[in-house]
Design a protein around this motif. Structure first.
Motif, short mmCIF file in Angstrom:
data_model
loop_
_atom_site.label_atom_id
_atom_site.label_comp_id
_atom_site.label_asym_id
_atom_site.label_seq_id
_atom_site.Cartn_x
_atom_site.Cartn_y
_atom_site.Cartn_z
N LEU A 123 68.45 35.83 84.95
CA LEU A 123 67.89 34.90 83.99
C LEU A 123 66.37 34.82 84.14
O LEU A 123 65.63 34.83 83.15
CB LEU A 123 68.51 33.51 84.21
N GLY A 124 65.91 34.78 85.40
CA GLY A 124 64.47 34.73 85.67
C GLY A 124 63.73 35.91 85.06
O GLY A 124 62.69 35.73 84.42
N THR A 125 64.29 37.11 85.22
CA THR A 125 63.58 38.28 84.69
C THR A 125 63.49 38.21 83.16
O THR A 125 62.46 38.50 82.58
CB THR A 125 64.26 39.60 85.10
N SER A 126 64.58 37.79 82.52
CA SER A 126 64.55 37.75 81.06
C SER A 126 63.67 36.61 80.55
O SER A 126 63.03 36.74 79.51
CB SER A 126 65.96 37.64 80.48
N LEU A 127 63.66 35.48 81.28
CA LEU A 127 62.78 34.37 80.88
C LEU A 127 61.32 34.77 80.97
O LEU A 127 60.50 34.39 80.14
CB LEU A 127 63.01 33.16 81.78
N SER A 128 61.03 35.55 81.99
CA SER A 128 59.65 36.02 82.14
C SER A 128 59.26 36.86 80.93
O SER A 128 58.18 36.72 80.37
CB SER A 128 59.55 36.79 83.45
N ALA A 129 60.20 37.72 80.50
CA ALA A 129 59.95 38.52 79.31
C ALA A 129 59.75 37.63 78.09
O ALA A 129 58.89 37.88 77.25
CB ALA A 129 61.10 39.50 79.07
N LEU A 130 60.53 36.55 78.01
CA LEU A 130 60.42 35.65 76.86
C LEU A 130 59.00 35.11 76.73
O LEU A 130 58.37 35.21 75.67
CB LEU A 130 61.41 34.49 77.00
N TRP A 131 58.46 34.57 77.82
CA TRP A 131 57.15 33.91 77.71
C TRP A 131 56.02 34.91 77.50
O TRP A 131 55.10 34.66 76.74
CB TRP A 131 56.90 33.03 78.94
N ILE A 132 56.11 36.06 78.16
CA ILE A 132 55.01 37.01 77.99
C ILE A 132 55.06 37.60 76.58
O ILE A 132 54.03 37.93 76.00
CB ILE A 132 55.02 38.10 79.09
N LEU A 133 56.25 37.70 76.01
CA LEU A 133 56.33 38.25 74.66
C LEU A 133 55.94 37.21 73.61
O LEU A 133 55.46 37.57 72.53
CB LEU A 133 57.70 38.86 74.39
N ILE A 134 56.14 35.95 73.93
CA ILE A 134 55.60 34.91 73.02
C ILE A 134 54.07 35.01 73.04
O ILE A 134 53.41 34.95 72.00
CB ILE A 134 56.08 33.52 73.44
N ALA A 135 53.52 35.20 74.25
CA ALA A 135 52.07 35.35 74.36
C ALA A 135 51.62 36.59 73.60
O ALA A 135 50.65 36.57 72.84
CB ALA A 135 51.65 35.44 75.82
N ASN A 136 52.36 37.68 73.78
CA ASN A 136 51.99 38.92 73.08
C ASN A 136 52.19 38.78 71.57
O ASN A 136 51.36 39.24 70.78
CB ASN A 136 52.82 40.09 73.62
N GLY A 137 53.26 38.11 71.18
CA GLY A 137 53.51 37.89 69.75
C GLY A 137 52.34 37.13 69.11
O GLY A 137 51.95 37.41 67.98
N TRP A 138 51.77 36.21 69.88
CA TRP A 138 50.65 35.44 69.36
C TRP A 138 49.42 36.32 69.18
O TRP A 138 48.62 36.13 68.28
CB TRP A 138 50.34 34.26 70.29
#
Lengths: 379, 521
Positions: free
Chosen positions: B137-152
């Motif tokens: 879960l931790g690894t995928s959550l990390s992807a979630l936040w960095i991709l929100i940052a990248n999406g921005w």
């Protein structure tokens, strides 16, 4: 709920809290790294040392990573100025940190003694280099970094890597290294046994002594012959002060200003020194767990000593004092600070709760017999 | 003026370190979930072989994870060391996302990874299983936040420029979080990670099966990887990133460039399967086109147009000119906030302020740009066609090859004859590099395709750098080169060693080399 002034003071406190969290939690990992080649006389002893922190060091280092993220979010100019201003130093820190994850994980994957010895020295560097760079950076922040901001708030720097090695900053390195060796040795004394623990106890005595002396000298230096900074213009603490609109003076002894206004701040340097004595005393009495609590207290008090004397400055500028970054002009927007405040208050207690749980599961001493029994599993 | 050399070296360093980091991230994402699945089967079935599987693939996970951590810190450092102006300009939005990533994800994975390795005897079965799931879960959550940052960065929403503080400031976290680009990116990238993990397990299991060793172990691993991999590769393809390419200027430019669509075609646009894009003549030589396909992929409809490059250029010219007005009035406002004319003009043109800043590459004052400089800025306002055209096709081709492998693996698994299909096993083994090729090319498409911006339409890459000297950058590049090369050699060496050893490395006495030793004695 909060006004901007209170919120920014809280955010300053959260930043200091994270610095303390990192220094307490990862401080002993760095210390053990530095002590590894010297205290561990055999491969098995070194493995004992590594496995006292093996399962948990990574979570501890995350305090540094989170500190980076939080400063980026709440104090972006501070983060940007420190990291780009001390460019080469920060890369040295980074390269030092590189050696740790691979060092821990790869070292014992092969039995070859040369392989293991090479990784031991890599882990030593992985402890020493970050400790040196971080103490050096702390010293330079107290002195002030030579940066200035232009009209579009782009910072530029005078002075390169070797300018970081100023006499006061080097003294800070001595403080930092002795403190982290102390903290690491206390942890080892607590979590190991027999000859290794005894050797750790001796390190405690010497490093405590070294710490008390260097920390006191640094204090005297700050009081009598180091330039401090003070804002001399009126500040409206309800808004973000436009940078470059304030006036700042730089003069000898100004870092003692907060101490004369609030004499109770003297508690933190006092406790740092008393705490170091207490650590030696408790270790001699074999109250190793209490000794660890005391050395954590020492670490926290050292950080509070510096932070208390500098407030509201975050990074003073030695070459253009008006560019100095302070709590009142370097913060994120009110909206971002509020949001991030709720996120932090929600998430950090959860983090700390499961960290405590993990430490509870892994409690107890690591022994040579454990290493022998689990040699294909442990680090 | 900012030295071009500093910009180019900073870009090179970021690209190299990010691509390098991305060698390890997808495998961490995928393997952590596969470990959690294997261990779940162990806890439910109580068969020790599934515990051995979790522990053996966990060893390989550990070797990879260490490199992921090592190279990940680099990226967080680099925003500050090399992109200081970027950090200042958008720190109010980008920074909190990284901060939450640290608190929500990094702590989770890095705290529980230790217990995953060393907690087997200290935890109950169920507790350990929970630890493994939390790690995943931790690894995928990390992807979630960095991709929100990248999406921005790709499609900045929920923020506004403040000329008092000279930066972008957050106005709506909900807009940033539910940014449509961020959402597709997250699903696409995380699923690509699951594909990578599956391909890794599938290929290595195939290697054991080809050598007829540890067959029971390898068949079970193969089966789990085939199932999880097929589901994941379908998600990657169906929920492809390009579905987000109709939103926003930069995303539309990406699409036109990927497709080498010089002129706007009538809807639905055709897809150029193959051809040689020619930047000078603005045509694609020897183009082989499939009618309707592009319109379907990109717009999910048959009546929406896909903009051509020439049309995008014309729009960019308008926006740059409008940006010059925004910039001129921003300068006035910085001096005198009460100037109402300037305020009105600024408000009217502020969405194009970033386009005005594109001119900073050619002239410091922006407002005095010559028509030639404006023309250069227009030309540089979208990425070059050839790298995008080929990267995209390489990525898609790799994706479809994996789809074939996983489909075949799944099919023969269902028939329980997968271990006898030597062609399939060979294909799975030699296919191991495919997900890495796809991921790296995908990174190029997404991030090179964002140029010349760090924050689409807001902050040009050229302005984002730190005030550092080229000498410092050469030194750091050399440092990365040495460290990363040595570490990669060591990592690959250890990985190969443990792959060859296979589950025998667990020292349980149940596997290939240990059994053979017994036989020899």
């Amino acid at each position: 709920m909060f006004d901007f002034e209170t919120l920014r003071i809280i955010w300053w406190a959260i930043l200091i809290f994270l610095v303390c969290g990192f220094a307490v939690m990862d401080g002993f990992d760095l210390g053990i790294g530095m002590l590894l080649p010297f205290l561990g006389k055999t491969d098995a002893e070194r493995r004992v040392m590594l496995n006292t922190i093996g399962p948990t060091w990574e979570g501890n280092q995350t305090w540094l990573v989170t500190l980076g993220g939080i400063s980026f979010g709440a104090w972006s100019l501070v983060y940007a100025t420190l990291f780009s201003g001390a460019y080469t130093g920060m890369l040295a820190l980074l390269f030092g940190l590189f050696l740790r994850p691979v060092g821990f994980d790869y070292r014992s994957k092969l039995p070859n003694p040369r392989w293991r010895s090479a990784w031991d020295w890599a882990l030593f560097a992985g402890g020493l280099v970050p400790a040196v760079v971080l103490s050096l950076a702390a010293g330079n922040v107290i002195i002030g970094l030579p940066f200035q901001l232009d009209n579009e708030l782009r910072s530029s720097f005078s002075g390169g890597f070797w300018d970081l090695f100023q006499p006061f900053a080097l003294l800070c390195v001595v403080v930092g290294l002795s403190l982290l060796c102390l903290h690491g040795a206390v942890f080892l004394h607590w979590r190991t046994e027999a000859a290794l623990a005894e050797r750790a106890r001796r390190v405690i005595v010497y490093s405590a002594l070294m710490f008390v002396v260097s920390f006191s000298v640094a204090g005297i230096w700050i009081a009598f012959s180091l330039d401090g900074y003070r804002i001399t213009s009126a500040i409206d603490t309800r808004i973000i002060t436009p940078l470059l609109s304030k006036t700042v003076v730089k003069a000898n002894g100004l870092w003692m200003n907060n101490y004369s206004t609030y004499p109770w701040l003297m508690l933190s340097p006092t406790f740092a020194i008393i705490g170091a004595g207490l650590v030696v005393f408790l270790s001699a009495k074999r109250h190793t767990g209490l000794a660890f609590i005391s050395s954590s207290l020492v670490v926290v008090c050292v950080i509070l000593t510096a932070a208390g004397s500098m407030f509201p400055f975050m990074i003073p500028s030695s070459s253009s004092p008006v560019s100095s970054l302070t709590v009142w002009d370097a913060s994120a927007s009110l909206y971002t600070m509020k949001l991030l405040f709720f996120a932090t208050v929600l998430l950090m207690p959860i983090v700390m709760a499961y960290t405590v749980w993990v430490y509870r599961i892994l409690r107890g001493k690591v022994t040579l017999a454990d290493i022998e029994k689990n040699q294909h599993v442990l680090y | 003026m900012i030295a071009n050399e500093v910009v180019e070296l900073s870009r090179l360093q970021f690209a190299l370190t990010a691509l390098y980091h991305f060698l390890f991230v997808p495998l961490t994402l995928g393997l952590s979930f596969l470990l959690a699945i294997m261990e779940s089967v162990y806890v439910m079935s109580n068969k020790p072989i599934y515990k051995d599987m979790t522990r053996f693939w966990g060893k390989l996970f550990g070797i990879n994870f260490a490199m992921g951590v090592t190279t990940g810190i680099t990226l967080e450092f680099q925003f500050g060391t090399n992109w200081a102006y970027y950090s200042h300009y958008v720190g109010d939005i980008f920074g909190p996302l990284l901060a939450v990533e640290g608190m929500m994800a990094f702590f989770l994975e890095s705290t529980f990874v230790g217990l995953f390795f060393f907690g087997w005897d200290k935890l109950s079965k169920l507790q350990h299983l929970i630890v493994t799931w939390l790690l995943a879960l931790g690894t995928s959550l990390s992807a979630l936040w960095i991709l929100i940052a990248n999406g921005w960065m790709q499609h900045p929403v929920g923020a506004e420029f403040n000329y008092d503080t000279m930066r972008m400031e957050l106005t709506s976290i909900a807009d940033v979080f539910f940014n449509p680009i961020a959402q597709v990116k997250f699903v696409h990238t995380v699923a690509a990670g699951y594909v990578t993990g599956s391909m890794f397990v599938l290929g290595i299991s195939a290697y054991y099966l080809l050598n007829n060793r540890d067959v029971a172990f390898a068949r079970r691993s193969f089966r789990i990887a085939a199932g999880f991999g097929l589901a994941s590769v379908l998600s990657v393809i169906v929920l492809g990133d390009e579905s987000g390419y109709t939103v926003g200027d930069v995303q539309r430019a990406k699409l036109a460039v990927i497709e080498a669509e010089w002129e706007t075609e009538e809807a639905p646009a055709s897809f150029t399967l193959f051809g040689f894009p020619n930047e000078a003549t603005m045509t694609t030589d020897y183009a082989v086109k499939v009618p309707y396909l592009m319109g379907l992929i990109a717009t999910r409809s048959i009546d929406t147009k896909v903009d051509g490059i020439k049309e995008i250029h014309a729009r960019k010219l308008r926006r740059i000119k409008s940006g010059m007005i925004a910039y001129a009035n921003e300068q006035v406002l910085r001096q005198d906030k009460t100037n109402l004319t300037a305020k009105a003009l600024f408000e009217q043109h502020k969405d194009d302020l970033g386009h005005g800043l594109l001119l900073k590459k050619y002239t410091d004052n922006v407002v005095d740009a010559t028509p030639e400089q404006i023309a250069m800025a227009v030309h540089d306002s979208i990425p070059k066609v050839a790298p995008m055209f080929w990267s995209f096709r390489g990525m898609v081709l790799s994706g479809f090859m994996m789809l074939f492998i996983f489909t075949a693996a799944f099919y023969y698994n269902a028939k329980r004859t997968a271990h006898k299909q030597r062609w399939l096993l060979r294909l799975a083994f030699y296919g191991i590099p495919l997900p890495w090729i796809a991921s790296e090319l995908g990174w190029v498409v997404a991030e090179y395709g964002r140029q010349p911006w760090t924050i689409a339409n807001i902050l040009p890459t050229h302005l984002s750098v730190s005030s550092v000297e080229p000498g410092q950058l050469y030194l750091s590049l050399a440092g990365f080169f040495v460290f990363y090369t040595v570490l990669l050699v060591i990592e690959v060496f250890l990985m190969l060693k443990y792959v060859r050893l296979g589950p025998s490395s667990l020292h349980t006495g149940r596997y290939h080399f240990e059994i053979e030793e017994v036989n020899h004695v």
